[in-house]
Structure formats: structure tokens, C-alpha cells
Design an enzyme around this catalytic site. Structure first.
Site, PDB file in Angstrom:
ATOM      1  N   ASP A  44     -10.724  16.249  12.596  1.00 61.50           N
ATOM      2  CA  ASP A  44     -11.185  15.489  11.209  1.00 61.50           C
ATOM      3  C   ASP A  44     -11.863  16.090  10.281  1.00 61.50           C
ATOM      4  OD1 ASP A  44     -11.677  12.635  10.388  1.00 61.50           O
ATOM      5  OD2 ASP A  44     -13.714  13.460  10.428  1.00 61.50           O
ATOM      6  N   TYR A  49     -15.690  17.671   2.229  1.00 65.94           N
ATOM      7  CA  TYR A  49     -16.366  18.440   3.242  1.00 65.94           C
ATOM      8  C   TYR A  49     -16.158  19.845   2.564  1.00 65.94           C
ATOM      9  CZ  TYR A  49     -16.337  14.779   6.555  1.00 65.94           C
ATOM     10  OH  TYR A  49     -16.639  13.406   7.204  1.00 65.94           O
ATOM     11  N   LYS A  74      -9.753  12.550   4.132  1.00 70.36           N
ATOM     12  CA  LYS A  74     -10.311  11.217   3.440  1.00 70.36           C
ATOM     13  C   LYS A  74     -10.357  11.648   1.860  1.00 70.36           C
ATOM     14  CE  LYS A  74     -13.297  11.427   7.248  1.00 70.36           C
ATOM     15  NZ  LYS A  74     -13.594  12.616   7.811  1.00 70.36           N
ATOM     16  N   HIS A 107     -12.861   7.363   2.189  1.00 72.93           N
ATOM     17  CA  HIS A 107     -14.124   7.694   2.535  1.00 72.93           C
ATOM     18  C   HIS A 107     -15.221   6.542   2.657  1.00 72.93           C
ATOM     19  CE1 HIS A 107     -15.863  11.894   3.799  1.00 72.93           C
ATOM     20  NE2 HIS A 107     -16.650  10.911   4.427  1.00 72.93           N
TER      21      HIS A 107
HETATM   22  P1  NAP Z   1     -22.665  14.523  15.527  1.00 69.48           P
HETATM   23  O1  NAP Z   1     -21.052  15.076  16.156  1.00 69.48           O
HETATM   24  O2  NAP Z   1     -23.083  13.515  16.097  1.00 69.48           O
HETATM   25  O3  NAP Z   1     -23.493  15.587  15.830  1.00 69.48           O
HETATM   26  C1  NAP Z   1     -23.273  17.038  15.484  1.00 69.48           C
HETATM   27  C2  NAP Z   1     -24.611  17.898  16.085  1.00 69.48           C
HETATM   28  O4  NAP Z   1     -24.715  17.694  17.472  1.00 69.48           O
HETATM   29  C3  NAP Z   1     -24.806  19.168  15.372  1.00 69.48           C
HETATM   30  O5  NAP Z   1     -25.975  19.502  15.038  1.00 69.48           O
HETATM   31  C4  NAP Z   1     -24.201  20.154  16.825  1.00 69.48           C
HETATM   32  O6  NAP Z   1     -24.912  21.291  16.777  1.00 69.48           O
HETATM   33  C5  NAP Z   1     -24.943  19.151  17.697  1.00 69.48           C
HETATM   34  N1  NAP Z   1     -23.979  19.067  19.190  1.00 69.48           N
HETATM   35  C6  NAP Z   1     -22.768  19.167  19.294  1.00 69.48           C
HETATM   36  N2  NAP Z   1     -22.530  19.095  20.474  1.00 69.48           N
HETATM   37  C7  NAP Z   1     -23.711  19.327  21.477  1.00 69.48           C
HETATM   38  C8  NAP Z   1     -23.834  19.286  22.583  1.00 69.48           C
HETATM   39  N3  NAP Z   1     -23.280  19.248  23.697  1.00 69.48           N
HETATM   40  N4  NAP Z   1     -25.167  19.362  22.816  1.00 69.48           N
HETATM   41  C9  NAP Z   1     -26.276  19.609  22.015  1.00 69.48           C
HETATM   42  N5  NAP Z   1     -25.929  19.401  20.810  1.00 69.48           N
HETATM   43  C10 NAP Z   1     -24.556  19.124  20.131  1.00 69.48           C
HETATM   44  O7  NAP Z   1     -22.358  14.358  13.986  1.00 69.48           O
HETATM   45  P2  NAP Z   1     -21.541  14.539  12.854  1.00 69.48           P
HETATM   46  O8  NAP Z   1     -20.866  15.915  12.763  1.00 69.48           O
HETATM   47  O9  NAP Z   1     -22.052  13.903  11.471  1.00 69.48           O
HETATM   48  O10 NAP Z   1     -19.955  13.557  13.377  1.00 69.48           O
HETATM   49  C11 NAP Z   1     -18.884  13.974  13.849  1.00 69.48           C
HETATM   50  C12 NAP Z   1     -17.870  13.929  12.945  1.00 69.48           C
HETATM   51  O11 NAP Z   1     -17.704  12.703  12.442  1.00 69.48           O
HETATM   52  C13 NAP Z   1     -18.046  14.734  11.450  1.00 69.48           C
HETATM   53  O12 NAP Z   1     -17.965  16.230  11.844  1.00 69.48           O
HETATM   54  C14 NAP Z   1     -16.989  14.398  10.594  1.00 69.48           C
HETATM   55  O13 NAP Z   1     -15.947  14.817  10.974  1.00 69.48           O
HETATM   56  C15 NAP Z   1     -17.082  12.753  11.041  1.00 69.48           C
HETATM   57  N6  NAP Z   1     -18.146  12.134  10.078  1.00 69.48           N
HETATM   58  C16 NAP Z   1     -17.711  11.121   9.139  1.00 69.48           C
HETATM   59  C17 NAP Z   1     -18.194  10.346   8.118  1.00 69.48           C
HETATM   60  C18 NAP Z   1     -17.781   9.470   7.727  1.00 69.48           C
HETATM   61  O14 NAP Z   1     -18.581   8.831   6.544  1.00 69.48           O
HETATM   62  N7  NAP Z   1     -16.435   9.006   7.788  1.00 69.48           N
HETATM   63  C19 NAP Z   1     -19.838  10.734   8.319  1.00 69.48           C
HETATM   64  C20 NAP Z   1     -20.229  11.601   9.160  1.00 69.48           C
HETATM   65  C21 NAP Z   1     -19.453  12.428   9.907  1.00 69.48           C
HETATM   66  P3  NAP Z   1     -24.036  22.682  16.767  1.00 69.48           P
HETATM   67  O15 NAP Z   1     -23.278  22.454  15.625  1.00 69.48           O
HETATM   68  O16 NAP Z   1     -25.202  23.464  16.288  1.00 69.48           O
HETATM   69  O17 NAP Z   1     -23.671  22.764  18.003  1.00 69.48           O
END
Ligand code: NAP
Length: 283
Positions: A44, A49, A74, A107
């Protein structure tokens, strides 16, 4: 790998890899390669990004056939509207080095998203996009979009984690057969989620981490999710959720963690609207 069927009969993996905030191109490419080598088959990304090209490079380097990888991207607010969305889509294809996108999403529910949706309907009909959906649409705008156009979104990608379970919104989405795709499954680490007592205690029973418990909870709710990590060991940890099952009691305990509020993006908060409208990016 567990998959789910969308309302247009397209099938996609329930677990994918998100690349938000991996702005360093080399790091993004390596992280996506690590994810693909681990077994993830859904990535994704988004125009905003700034890493679609790195995603495309990683896919090319992986040697995995394009048709075996599900890519979602997106269109950002500044490209809302029919013509701009069409143009942005061409850039997305160019950056990803592919001739189709599996899932294309609006988005944010701001700007001329009706114009964007018309463009996406045309892209879908032309076969260059296999499925179309939205992100961050609350009940009112989602239903308005559905009532104004021919094609119902396949997915609404929304903030969802144990502290923000979006039950009311998901009930409306179910009425239209729109699947939930949870962003920030770990609440981006907020609220002590990785050391949460409830999740840790459930995890101990199965020899699993709180992160794995969360991802298993999504799986058993048939919710698509896309955890992000730049660390190989976490990318692997997050993928290892097929070999255990949460009990009914575990599921209820996690359901009780809902704070019924967003921890990351309050989409109707005017400060957020102003902030998001100002974000410019080079695609
Ligand atoms: P997330 O996946 O909830 O959290 C990522 C965080 O968690 C990072 O700091 C990562 O650190 C840490 N992490 C990952 N696995 C872990 C584990 N097993 N143990 C401990 N820490 C861990 O946040 P997100 O990246 O915001 O959301 C996921 C995806 O959703 C995004 O990458 C994006 O593709 C999508 N997204 C979409 C929107 C939208 O508006 N459509 C908004 C936000 C996000 P490290 O990287 O240092 O491991």
C-alpha cells in the site's frame, strides 16, 4: 495466505505492507523487498508518500511476477477532480513502472472528489485499475458518493486499531458491501499499544507479541490491514499470524479496548482540514 473477495469479485490478501513515512528511497526499496521476500504480496503506497518509484523498483528487483503482487495507491487532495486525477494516475503508473494498479483510492474526502470518482470509474472500466475505493470517508460523504455515481467503492481505508474500532462507520459500510482496510493497525505506536496489558496477556497464552495479537484480531474480523515497519525482524514478526487463533473471549476483550475516537486523524477537525489541504508534494 488468507484473501478476501471485494464487491466487484476481485480477490486481495488480507494482510499487506504499508509504506507511509518511509521517505528515504533506498530504505523504502529495501523494506518492500524485505516484505516481498518474507511473503507479503500486497503493498500500500500513495502519490503523496513520495515513494511509489521505490515500490516499483523493489517489485522489479524481487523477481516476483507482477500479477502475483497486489498494489494499491492513492490520489492526493491537490489532484482532486477528473482531469487532475487522470494525470496523477499516469504519474503513479509511471512511478510504479506498471501498466495497471490493483486498487486505486481517493486519499482524502476533500476537494472535488466527485470529479476524482468519475475519473476512477473510467479508469476501472478501461481495465487499468482493477478495483476502486476511498479512504477516510465518514458515513455522510460515503453515502453521498454512492448515491451520486454508478460504482460503489470496494473499500474504505480508515484509521482502525483496538483503540479506534469504527463500529458505526463499519456498519454503514457493510450495508453497501464495502470492505474495511485498516490503516495504522498499531495506532502508529500511540497510547502504549505495544506494551498494552490486555494485548500482552493475550499474547503470552500463544507465545505471540501484542503486534501479532492485533493483526490476528483483524484477520479474524475479516479486515484487511497494512502494518508498516522498516525493520526486517518486525516485518517478519507481523507476517507470522497464521499459526494461532484468538478465542472468542480474547476477541471480546480486545473489542472492549475501543475508546471510540481517533488517535491520529480527526477527519472532521477543521485544523486537520486546513493542514491537509496545505500539504504539497512532488510526484
Ligand atoms: P502503523 O502500521 O500502525 O505503525 C507503524 C509503527 O509501528 C512504526 O513506528 C513501526 O516502527 C512500528 N512497528 C511496526 N511493527 C512493529 C512491531 N511488530 N513491534 C513494535 N513496533 C512495530 O502505522 P502507519 O504506517 O501509519 O499505518 C500503516 C499503513 O497504513 C501506512 O504505512 C500506509 O500504507 C497506510 N496509511 C494510510 C492512511 C490513509 O489516510 N489512507 C493514513 C496512514 C497510514 P518501525 O518502522 O521502526 O519498525
Amino acid at each position: 495466505m488468507d484473501t478476501i473477495q471485494l464487491n466487484n469479485k476481485v480477490t486481495m490478501p488480507l494482510l499487506g505492507f504499508g509504506v507511509f513515512q518511509i521517505t528515504d528511497q533506498e530504505l523504502c526499496e529495501q523494506s518492500v523487498l524485505n516484505a516481498l521476500n518474507t511473503g507479503y504480496r500486497m503493498i500500500d503506497t500513495a502519490a503523496s508518500y513520495g515513494n511509489e518509484e521505490a515500490v516499483g523498483n523493489a517489485i522489479n528487483k524481487s523477481g516476483i511476477a507482477r500479477e502475483d503482487i497486489f498494489i494499491s495507491s492513492k490520489v492526493w487532495i491537490q489532484d482532486a477532480g477528473y482531469e487532475k486525477t487522470m494525470k496523477s494516475f499516469e504519474k503513479t503508473l509511471h512511478n510504479l513502472q506498471t501498466d495497471y494498479v490493483d486498487l486505486y483510492l481517493i486519499h482524502m474526502p476533500y476537494g472535488d472528489y466527485h470529479g476524482s470518482w468519475r475519473a476512477m470509474e473510467d479508469l476501472y472500466r478501461s481495465g487499468r485499475v482493477k478495483a476502486i475505493g476511498v479512504c477516510n470517508f465518514l458515513e455522510d460523504r460515503l453515502v453521498d458518493l454512492i448515491l451520486s455515481h454508478e460504482i460503489v467503492p470496494v473499500i474504505n481505508q480508515i484509521e482502525m486499531h483496538p483503540f479506534c474500532q469504527q463500529k458505526d462507520l463499519r456498519t454503514v459500510m457493510q450495508q453497501y458491501h464495502i470492505k474495511t482496510m485498516a490503516w495504522a493497525p498499531f495506532a502508529e505506536g500511540n497510547n502504549g499499544i505495544f506494551t498494552n496489558k490486555t494485548l500482552a496477556e493475550i499474547g503470552v497464552k500463544y507465545g505471540k507479541s501484542p503486534a501479532q495479537v492485533i493483526l490476528r484480531w483483524f484477520r479474524q474480523n475479516d479486515i484487511i490491514t497494512i502494518p508498516k515497519s522498516i525493520r526486517l525482524e518486525r516485518i517478519q514478526e507481523n507476517f507470522m499470524v497464521d499459526d494461532f487463533a484468538l478465542s472468542g473471549e480474547d476477541m471480546i476483550q480486545i473489542e472492549h479496548m475501543d475508546l471510540v475516537e481517533s488517535l491520529i486523524l480527526e477527519i472532521q477537525n477543521l485544523d486537520e482540514v486546513y493542514r491537509l489541504h496545505k500539504i504539497q508534494f512532488e510526484q
